[in-house]
Scaffold this active site. Structure first.
Site, PDB file in Angstrom:
ATOM      1  N   ASN A   1      77.110  14.762  86.118  1.00 35.58           N
ATOM      2  CA  ASN A   1      76.337  13.824  85.154  1.00 35.58           C
ATOM      3  C   ASN A   1      76.879  14.003  83.662  1.00 35.58           C
ATOM      4  O   ASN A   1      76.206  13.883  82.707  1.00 35.58           O
ATOM      5  CB  ASN A   1      74.840  13.829  85.325  1.00 35.58           C
ATOM      6  CG  ASN A   1      74.322  15.289  85.018  1.00 35.58           C
ATOM      7  OD1 ASN A   1      74.820  16.074  84.556  1.00 35.58           O
ATOM      8  ND2 ASN A   1      72.929  15.411  84.787  1.00 35.58           N
TER       9      ASN A   1
ATOM     10  N   ARG B   1      68.790  14.455  73.906  1.00 35.79           N
ATOM     11  CA  ARG B   1      68.363  13.740  75.139  1.00 35.79           C
ATOM     12  C   ARG B   1      68.262  12.271  75.420  1.00 35.79           C
ATOM     13  O   ARG B   1      68.694  11.789  76.217  1.00 35.79           O
ATOM     14  CB  ARG B   1      66.999  14.356  75.665  1.00 35.79           C
ATOM     15  CG  ARG B   1      66.982  15.814  75.721  1.00 35.79           C
ATOM     16  CD  ARG B   1      65.537  16.300  76.164  1.00 35.79           C
ATOM     17  NE  ARG B   1      65.252  16.169  77.594  1.00 35.79           N
ATOM     18  CZ  ARG B   1      65.958  16.724  78.417  1.00 35.79           C
ATOM     19  NH1 ARG B   1      67.004  17.460  78.534  1.00 35.79           N
ATOM     20  NH2 ARG B   1      65.520  16.226  79.796  1.00 35.79           N
TER      21      ARG B   1
ATOM     22  N   GLU C   1      68.959  29.120  75.132  1.00 37.01           N
ATOM     23  CA  GLU C   1      70.400  28.716  75.516  1.00 37.01           C
ATOM     24  C   GLU C   1      71.634  28.769  74.548  1.00 37.01           C
ATOM     25  O   GLU C   1      72.641  29.191  75.034  1.00 37.01           O
ATOM     26  CB  GLU C   1      70.313  27.134  76.063  1.00 37.01           C
ATOM     27  CG  GLU C   1      69.537  26.927  77.159  1.00 37.01           C
ATOM     28  CD  GLU C   1      69.496  25.716  77.615  1.00 37.01           C
ATOM     29  OE1 GLU C   1      68.771  25.187  78.749  1.00 37.01           O
ATOM     30  OE2 GLU C   1      70.175  24.645  76.945  1.00 37.01           O
TER      31      GLU C   1
ATOM     32  N   HIS D   1      75.035  18.418  79.571  1.00 32.62           N
ATOM     33  CA  HIS D   1      73.553  19.068  79.588  1.00 32.62           C
ATOM     34  C   HIS D   1      73.262  19.063  78.296  1.00 32.62           C
ATOM     35  O   HIS D   1      73.973  19.304  77.248  1.00 32.62           O
ATOM     36  CB  HIS D   1      73.968  20.497  80.313  1.00 32.62           C
ATOM     37  CG  HIS D   1      72.664  21.392  79.917  1.00 32.62           C
ATOM     38  ND1 HIS D   1      71.714  21.284  80.650  1.00 32.62           N
ATOM     39  CD2 HIS D   1      72.370  22.164  78.982  1.00 32.62           C
ATOM     40  CE1 HIS D   1      70.616  22.122  80.180  1.00 32.62           C
ATOM     41  NE2 HIS D   1      71.113  22.501  78.950  1.00 32.62           N
TER      42      HIS D   1
ATOM     43  N   THR E   1      68.862  12.028  83.658  1.00 27.75           N
ATOM     44  CA  THR E   1      69.733  13.205  84.527  1.00 27.75           C
ATOM     45  C   THR E   1      70.372  12.104  85.610  1.00 27.75           C
ATOM     46  O   THR E   1      71.508  12.520  85.791  1.00 27.75           O
ATOM     47  CB  THR E   1      68.864  14.024  85.272  1.00 27.75           C
ATOM     48  OG1 THR E   1      67.940  14.674  84.053  1.00 27.75           O
ATOM     49  CG2 THR E   1      69.396  15.154  85.905  1.00 27.75           C
TER      50      THR E   1
ATOM     51  N   LYS F   1      80.355  18.699  80.755  1.00 29.40           N
ATOM     52  CA  LYS F   1      80.768  19.350  82.023  1.00 29.40           C
ATOM     53  C   LYS F   1      82.130  19.168  82.763  1.00 29.40           C
ATOM     54  O   LYS F   1      82.815  18.263  82.252  1.00 29.40           O
ATOM     55  CB  LYS F   1      79.369  18.888  82.936  1.00 29.40           C
ATOM     56  CG  LYS F   1      78.231  19.198  82.513  1.00 29.40           C
ATOM     57  CD  LYS F   1      77.017  18.900  83.579  1.00 29.40           C
ATOM     58  CE  LYS F   1      75.620  19.095  83.218  1.00 29.40           C
ATOM     59  NZ  LYS F   1      74.667  19.007  84.166  1.00 29.40           N
TER      60      LYS F   1
ATOM     61  N   PHE G   1      69.376  22.189  94.953  1.00 32.10           N
ATOM     62  CA  PHE G   1      70.879  21.749  94.455  1.00 32.10           C
ATOM     63  C   PHE G   1      71.284  22.866  93.722  1.00 32.10           C
ATOM     64  O   PHE G   1      72.365  22.950  93.108  1.00 32.10           O
ATOM     65  CB  PHE G   1      70.497  20.781  93.518  1.00 32.10           C
ATOM     66  CG  PHE G   1      69.712  20.862  92.299  1.00 32.10           C
ATOM     67  CD1 PHE G   1      69.967  21.563  91.050  1.00 32.10           C
ATOM     68  CD2 PHE G   1      68.248  20.252  92.491  1.00 32.10           C
ATOM     69  CE1 PHE G   1      69.251  21.484  90.102  1.00 32.10           C
ATOM     70  CE2 PHE G   1      67.539  20.390  91.389  1.00 32.10           C
ATOM     71  CZ  PHE G   1      67.964  20.882  90.188  1.00 32.10           C
TER      72      PHE G   1
ATOM     73  N   TYR H   1      71.654  28.817  84.602  1.00 37.19           N
ATOM     74  CA  TYR H   1      70.879  27.876  85.324  1.00 37.19           C
ATOM     75  C   TYR H   1      69.603  28.694  85.827  1.00 37.19           C
ATOM     76  O   TYR H   1      69.322  28.176  87.132  1.00 37.19           O
ATOM     77  CB  TYR H   1      71.434  27.004  86.124  1.00 37.19           C
ATOM     78  CG  TYR H   1      72.149  25.907  85.511  1.00 37.19           C
ATOM     79  CD1 TYR H   1      71.401  24.763  84.766  1.00 37.19           C
ATOM     80  CD2 TYR H   1      73.631  25.480  85.360  1.00 37.19           C
ATOM     81  CE1 TYR H   1      71.977  23.802  84.063  1.00 37.19           C
ATOM     82  CE2 TYR H   1      74.164  24.548  84.941  1.00 37.19           C
ATOM     83  CZ  TYR H   1      73.356  23.571  84.072  1.00 37.19           C
ATOM     84  OH  TYR H   1      73.864  22.653  83.652  1.00 37.19           O
TER      85      TYR H   1
ATOM     86  N   ARG I   1      75.293   9.119  79.948  1.00 38.02           N
ATOM     87  CA  ARG I   1      75.339   9.153  81.415  1.00 38.02           C
ATOM     88  C   ARG I   1      75.432   7.864  82.039  1.00 38.02           C
ATOM     89  O   ARG I   1      76.164   7.785  83.024  1.00 38.02           O
ATOM     90  CB  ARG I   1      74.070   9.985  81.703  1.00 38.02           C
ATOM     91  CG  ARG I   1      74.299  11.482  81.721  1.00 38.02           C
ATOM     92  CD  ARG I   1      72.893  12.189  81.840  1.00 38.02           C
ATOM     93  NE  ARG I   1      72.952  13.591  81.677  1.00 38.02           N
ATOM     94  CZ  ARG I   1      71.738  14.428  81.782  1.00 38.02           C
ATOM     95  NH1 ARG I   1      70.497  13.865  81.366  1.00 38.02           N
ATOM     96  NH2 ARG I   1      72.099  15.682  81.652  1.00 38.02           N
TER      97      ARG I   1
HETATM   98  P1  CMP Z   1      71.223  19.473  83.624  1.00 42.01           P
HETATM   99  O1  CMP Z   1      70.696  18.801  82.739  1.00 42.01           O
HETATM  100  O2  CMP Z   1      72.310  20.426  83.467  1.00 42.01           O
HETATM  101  O3  CMP Z   1      70.069  20.452  84.273  1.00 42.01           O
HETATM  102  C1  CMP Z   1      70.325  20.885  85.763  1.00 42.01           C
HETATM  103  C2  CMP Z   1      71.216  20.074  86.550  1.00 42.01           C
HETATM  104  O4  CMP Z   1      71.094  20.176  88.107  1.00 42.01           O
HETATM  105  C3  CMP Z   1      71.423  18.636  86.090  1.00 42.01           C
HETATM  106  O5  CMP Z   1      71.453  18.370  84.783  1.00 42.01           O
HETATM  107  C4  CMP Z   1      72.353  18.056  87.372  1.00 42.01           C
HETATM  108  O6  CMP Z   1      73.746  18.264  86.941  1.00 42.01           O
HETATM  109  C5  CMP Z   1      72.012  18.963  88.513  1.00 42.01           C
HETATM  110  N1  CMP Z   1      71.472  18.454  89.545  1.00 42.01           N
HETATM  111  C6  CMP Z   1      71.814  18.109  90.798  1.00 42.01           C
HETATM  112  N2  CMP Z   1      70.966  17.512  91.733  1.00 42.01           N
HETATM  113  C7  CMP Z   1      69.755  17.329  90.947  1.00 42.01           C
HETATM  114  C8  CMP Z   1      68.548  17.141  91.166  1.00 42.01           C
HETATM  115  N3  CMP Z   1      68.156  16.547  92.318  1.00 42.01           N
HETATM  116  N4  CMP Z   1      67.865  16.919  90.186  1.00 42.01           N
HETATM  117  C9  CMP Z   1      68.057  17.566  88.919  1.00 42.01           C
HETATM  118  N5  CMP Z   1      69.152  18.034  88.660  1.00 42.01           N
HETATM  119  C10 CMP Z   1      70.062  17.914  89.854  1.00 42.01           C
END
Ligand code: CMP
Length: 139
Positions: free
Chosen positions: A113, A86, A127, A116, A92, A10, A58, A50, A103
């Site tokens: 973070n 994962r 994807e 992805h 996350t 990212k 968010f 997304y 992470r």
């Molecule tokens: P990702 O795995 O890319 O999937 C959705 C993304 O939303 C997540 O990683 C985060 O970068 C972002 N995000 C921001 N806020 C939140 C939240 N509260 N819960 C989950 N994902 C979030």
């Protein structure tokens, strides 16, 4: 079984010039990079990718963040690649991420973070198809 998953490095990570450190952790976990490209997403690209999160509070911030700078799209291949990726990414929210995960080492917060990864084999296929043409993947 051998499978493939989609990985994204990212904008928070490309900004800090740590894409190599992240790839090292992926490869050390037994994943193989079989496709990779650096791109900058448009708003439409990020919204499409997304779309499952469209109703989440968010969503707008996430789209703004993911279009704020370059990202690196990757297809990773390996034994149980979705689960393995994962595991090496960690939770996350970096506050919940285990020691040794990407992470835990690099993420700034739950949004910024660093990486992805697809959350299921079914989503991995979708994807990957959204991000790569078949002939861009070389196993
Ligand atoms: P990702 O795995 O890319 O999937 C959705 C993304 O939303 C997540 O990683 C985060 O970068 C972002 N995000 C921001 N806020 C939140 C939240 N509260 N819960 C989950 N994902 C979030």
């Amino acid at each position: 079984a051998t499978e493939r998953t989609l990985s994204i490095i990212k904008p928070d990570a490309t900004a800090r010039n740590i894409t190599g450190k992240i790839v090292d952790k992926l490869e050390s976990a037994g994943l193989r990079v079989v496709a990779q490209k650096r791109v900058k997403w448009s708003q439409a690209d990020a919204e499409a990718f997304y779309a499952v999160h469209k109703e989440r509070p968010f969503f707008n911030d996430l789209v703004a963040f993911m279009t704020s700078g370059p990202i690196v799209l990757q297809v990773l291949e390996g034994e149980d690649a979705v689960a393995k990726n994962r595991e090496v990414m960690g939770a996350t929210n970096p506050a919940d991420a285990a020691e040794g995960t990407i992470r835990k080492a690099f993420a700034e917060n739950i949004e910024r973070n660093s990486v992805h990864g697809s959350d299921s084999s079914e989503n991995a296929e979708k994807e990957i198809a959204m991000c790569f043409k078949a002939d861009e993947i070389v196993g």
